[in-house]
Design an enzyme around this catalytic site. Structure first.
Site, PDB file in Angstrom:
ATOM      1  N   GLY A 168      -7.098  14.521   9.460  1.00  0.00           N
ATOM      2  CA  GLY A 168      -6.953  15.913   9.057  1.00  0.00           C
ATOM      3  C   GLY A 168      -5.928  16.630   9.901  1.00  0.00           C
ATOM      4  O   GLY A 168      -5.181  16.010  10.671  1.00  0.00           O
ATOM      5  N   ALA A 173      -8.684  13.065  13.832  1.00  0.00           N
ATOM      6  CA  ALA A 173      -9.033  11.937  12.973  1.00  0.00           C
ATOM      7  C   ALA A 173     -10.531  11.683  13.043  1.00  0.00           C
ATOM      8  O   ALA A 173     -11.204  12.048  14.010  1.00  0.00           O
ATOM      9  CB  ALA A 173      -8.268  10.693  13.404  1.00  0.00           C
ATOM     10  N   VAL A 174     -11.061  11.032  11.999  1.00  0.00           N
ATOM     11  CA  VAL A 174     -12.485  10.716  11.918  1.00  0.00           C
ATOM     12  C   VAL A 174     -12.651   9.200  11.892  1.00  0.00           C
ATOM     13  O   VAL A 174     -11.977   8.513  11.109  1.00  0.00           O
ATOM     14  CB  VAL A 174     -13.126  11.353  10.673  1.00  0.00           C
ATOM     15  CG1 VAL A 174     -14.616  11.025  10.616  1.00  0.00           C
ATOM     16  CG2 VAL A 174     -12.920  12.862  10.657  1.00  0.00           C
ATOM     17  N   LYS A 220     -15.518  12.798  14.846  1.00  0.00           N
ATOM     18  CA  LYS A 220     -14.302  13.573  14.611  1.00  0.00           C
ATOM     19  C   LYS A 220     -13.640  13.822  15.963  1.00  0.00           C
ATOM     20  O   LYS A 220     -14.149  14.570  16.789  1.00  0.00           O
ATOM     21  CB  LYS A 220     -14.637  14.903  13.925  1.00  0.00           C
ATOM     22  CG  LYS A 220     -13.416  15.747  13.588  1.00  0.00           C
ATOM     23  CD  LYS A 220     -13.836  17.004  12.812  1.00  0.00           C
ATOM     24  CE  LYS A 220     -12.641  17.843  12.420  1.00  0.00           C
ATOM     25  NZ  LYS A 220     -13.050  19.043  11.635  1.00  0.00           N
ATOM     26  N   ASP A 230     -12.397  26.487   3.842  1.00  0.00           N
ATOM     27  CA  ASP A 230     -11.601  25.297   3.529  1.00  0.00           C
ATOM     28  C   ASP A 230     -12.368  24.362   2.596  1.00  0.00           C
ATOM     29  O   ASP A 230     -12.471  23.162   2.838  1.00  0.00           O
ATOM     30  CB  ASP A 230     -11.214  24.561   4.805  1.00  0.00           C
ATOM     31  CG  ASP A 230     -10.030  23.609   4.591  1.00  0.00           C
ATOM     32  OD1 ASP A 230      -9.331  23.756   3.570  1.00  0.00           O
ATOM     33  OD2 ASP A 230      -9.808  22.730   5.433  1.00  0.00           O
TER      34      ASP A 230
END
Length: 797
Positions: free
Chosen positions: A491, A495-496, A511, A617
């Site tokens: 994102g 990162a995840v 995350k 979002d």
């Protein structure tokens, strides 16, 4: 479906005409001034076409006019011109109905509207951009039976003169900017049957004079700033039968025993206030109640036995109060109960097994109490999707999907253990004070040290943690050094990764924030701030957090979430392979269920969290799917916590620059630097709905120039929705092995559902915030659409 323009000389063609109707066509252009030449005209109905421009002032020459319907166009007026026709209609001395709703009128409402004929019975001004105040002499329109100014920007106070409209039957003032006190003169409107004044800025006490409205069967003053106690007089209104909604104000004090006078009311909604004391036993007399919502207050004591009299109850919500004692067995005798919410109280003891006998019960939330013992396995307890029991540390057993420890002790041993525990508590209390002082001192010392190391208090200490905070090394080991093989997604701020926690063999999602990315730390703080406040089955669960240092001495921040094995909604709407099959797409029923979960999550954030939270979002990649395909809304990295008082002010101190949200899903007003609001989330939801059921992303290459997903879907309503529907929906339908007749019936059922859902998506994604449907209403409508689809699916015909 007639189109084109009305001939400009129409007024010279029908010398004796009395009724002229063009309702529900596609006529466009301007309204011809020559209509004023039809001297015998009594009824003019132009409803729901595409007329533009100004209303001809010459219409005031139609002295015999009785009804004038001009709603559902793009007719204009502003502070400079366009309102002249109102003054001219003063000459229409027989006018009874004037309907101007759902146009593009804006500017201040002219005071001349109060000079219309006293024969006027209906005045509709809603769904416009009208501003200014209600004229102080509105009371001159003494013949009015219906007055509606809903979904406008009307502001100022409700004038006292409104009390002179003694023939008024319906008064609609909801979703406006009206403020100040509710005038006591409203009590003079003794013929009133419906009073809607929700979603405003009204303040002060509810006037006791409303108790004189003996014919009132709907009273809705919800979501204002009203304070003081609930007047006993209001609770004694004899005809109040559809609903009484005073929710989301600042009403305080006990619920008067006069609530028992509401023997006819179907819905009593008092959520989101500051009501206290015990729930009065007199509520037993409310025998017609179907929905009782007392959540988000400060009620205390036990759940009263008197509730067992409410045999028709389908929804009972007592969430977020201070109720204590056990969950009473009598709840199992309310056979039609469909939803029961008792979360966030101080309830203790066992979960009554009789609750599993409630065959209609589809939602049960007992989370965050002090419940203990074995969880039943039947009924609603057999499906974890509709059950929430989190935050009760001493529960055991239940179905395997609840992942609770097995119950290994007998009932007798449990009782003995309970007695032993009580004895230990008594002993502990003797030395507890000294111990607590010692622990607090150590805690403060450690906290101070951590603060010095990290340089700032970036992790809210109040965040609920299922596990202790984890170190960098634990997360690194669990992700195999944050390897690409474990990467789940990337994102804006990090990162995840999939991570297996040590000694637990539990899969989680980590995350990891990219500290070098501007705004990432602020995103970390925002997400922590939001996640520490929320508890809902449709929101992603946070396991713990990590604020540490990596081996290179760099700051390291991460959040650990429950693992969602079926990825994101985006993966299922737009498969990476580009090939749509039964195994990588969603059926219509699955999409409806996912939509309900998303809306439930947003309704919780907007209307049940205090203060409210705006997600900011909402998009398919932020909707995650569990093993059973149930949905969870995640990623609160740019969320906003709003103040209690306005619903728009920011509570958290974290700020972001630039556009808030993702391209295609950002509400247009954010681009104009308007304040973040819950209606911004509604817009994103509307776009998401349209994407889910058309299969087209709002950033699709086909959307360019003035065409966007909203206009694309709106143009297809109602007759061409099937043409724009996601083909994958039909893929699942065709896989059903049914005969031709059954297939035709199923297709018709699906088409009706798609029209309804598309219409809802269009309503939610309107350009102007005030035109959008509030989240609570959208969630209720979506549930009705889903239920209608399921009922039709189960019908043999």
């Amino acid at each position: 479906m007639l189109s084109g323009t009305i001939p400009s000389d129409i007024g010279d063609r029908f010398s004796s005409i009395e009724f002229l109707g063009f309702t529900d066509n596609r006529f466009s252009g301007v309204i011809p001034s020559s209509l004023s030449n039809l001297s015998t005209l009594k009824y003019l109905d132009l409803t729901d076409n595409n007329f533009t421009g100004y209303v001809p002032p010459a219409l005031g020459r139609l002295q015999g006019l009785i009804q004038l319907y001009l709603s559902g166009h793009k007719l204009e007026a502003n502070d400079k011109e366009g309102w002249e026709f109102i003054a001219s209609l003063k000459n229409c001395s027989k006018l009874q109905h004037l309907v101007l709703s759902d146009n593009s009128f804006k500017g201040k409402l002219p005071s001349s509207i109060a000079n219309l004929s006293t024969t006027l019975q209906m005045l509709y001004l809603g769904d416009n951009r009208i501003s200014g105040v209600i004229p102080s002499n509105i009371g001159n329109l003494v013949g009015l039976k219906t007055l509606e100014m809903v979904n406008t920007s009307i502001s100022g106070m409700i004038p006292e003169s409104i009390g002179r409209l003694e023939n008024l039957v319906e008064l609609g003032l909801y979703n406006t900017s009206l403020s100040g006190l509710i005038p006591s003169s409203l009590g003079n409107l003794t013929q009133l049957t419906r009073l809607y004044a929700y979603y405003g800025n009204l303040e002060g006490p509810i006037p006791a004079s409303l108790g004189k409205l003996k014919n009132l069967f709907i009273l809705d003053l919800s979501t204002n700033r009203l304070n003081g106690s609930i007047p006993r007089e209001v609770l004694k209104l004899p005809e109040l039968s559809i609903y009484l909604d005073l929710s989301y104000n600042s009403l305080s004090g006990p619920l008067p025993s006069e609530v028992g006078s509401l023997t006819k009311v179907d819905q009593l909604i008092l959520s989101g206030n500051q009501l206290s004391g015990r729930i009065p036993d007199s509520i037993r007399n409310c025998i017609s109640l179907e929905q009782l919502l007392l959540d988000h207050n400060s009620f205390e004591g036990i759940i009263p036995q008197s509730l067992k009299n409410l045999k028709g109850l389908t929804l009972l919500n007592l969430t977020l109060n201070r109720l204590s004692g056990g969950i009473p067995d009598f709840l199992g005798s309310i056979g039609g109960l469909q939803q029961l919410y008792l979360a966030h109280n101080n309830l203790s003891g066992l979960i009554p097994t009789v609750l599993q006998n409630l065959t209609s019960l589809s939602k049960l939330d007992l989370s965050f109490n002090n419940l203990q013992g074995e969880v039943p396995k039947g009924g609603v307890f057999s499906n974890g999707t509709y059950l929430s029991i989190d935050g009760n540390g001493e529960l055991c057993g239940g179905t395997p999907q609840l992942h609770l420890a097995p119950c290994s002790t007998t009932t007798a041993e449990k009782n003995k253990k309970q007695l032993s525990k009580s004895f230990v508590i008594i002993l502990a209390s003797i030395s507890g004070l000294v111990f607590i002082v010692f622990v607090v001192a150590i805690y403060q010392l450690i906290r101070k040290k951590l603060t010095q190391i990290q340089g700032s208090q970036l992790v809210p200490m109040a965040m609920h943690e299922q596990y202790e905070r984890l170190s960098y090394h634990v997360l690194s080991n669990g992700t195999n050094g944050f390897s690409g093989a474990n990467l789940l997604g990337q994102g804006s701020y990090g990162a995840v990764y999939k991570c297996t926690l040590p000694d637990q063999d539990i899969a989680t999602a980590v995350k990891v924030f990219n500290i070098q990315q501007s705004g990432s730390i602020r995103s970390f703080v925002a997400e922590c701030e939001a996640l520490q406040r929320v508890r809902h089955r449709c929101l992603i669960k946070v396991v713990t957090c990590c604020s540490s240092i990596d081996p290179q001495g760099n700051e390291f921040k991460a959040l650990v979430f429950e693992f969602m094995p079926n990825g994101s909604l985006k993966d299922w709407l737009h498969p990476e392979s580009g090939i749509h099959t039964l195994s990588n797409t969603l059926s219509l029923a699955q999409r409806l269920d996912i939509t309900i979960s998303i809306m439930d999550a947003l309704d919780y954030l907007h209307n049940q969290c205090q203060p409210p939270i705006v997600h900011c979002d909402l998009k398919p990649s932020n909707v995650l799917l569990a093993e059973d395909m149930s949905a969870r809304v995640g990623d609160f990295g740019i969320s906003k916590i709003l103040t209690d008082s306005t619903g728009t002010g920011e509570l958290n101190s974290v700020s972001f620059t630039g556009l808030r949200g993702s391209i295609g899903y950002v509400p247009p007003e954010y681009g104009e630097h308007c304040a973040v609001s819950t209606l911004g989330d509604v817009y994103s939801l509307g776009i998401l709905l349209l994407e889910m059921f058309t299969g087209r992303s709002p950033t699709d290459d086909m959307f360019k120039d003035s065409l966007d997903l909203h206009k694309f879907a709106e143009a297809a309503l109602p007759n061409r929705v099937v043409e724009i529907a996601d083909p994958a929906i039909w893929l699942h339908e065709e896989a059903m092995d049914v005969d031709a007749a059954s297939s035709a019936i199923a297709r018709s059922r699906i088409e009706r559902c798609l029209v309804s859902v598309t219409g809802l998506g269009v309503s939610c994604s309107k350009q102007q915030p005030r035109e959008r449907m509030p989240m609570r209403d959208a969630a209720m409508e979506m549930r009705a659409i889903r239920d209608a689809f399921l009922v039709a699916a189960s019908s043999p015909n």
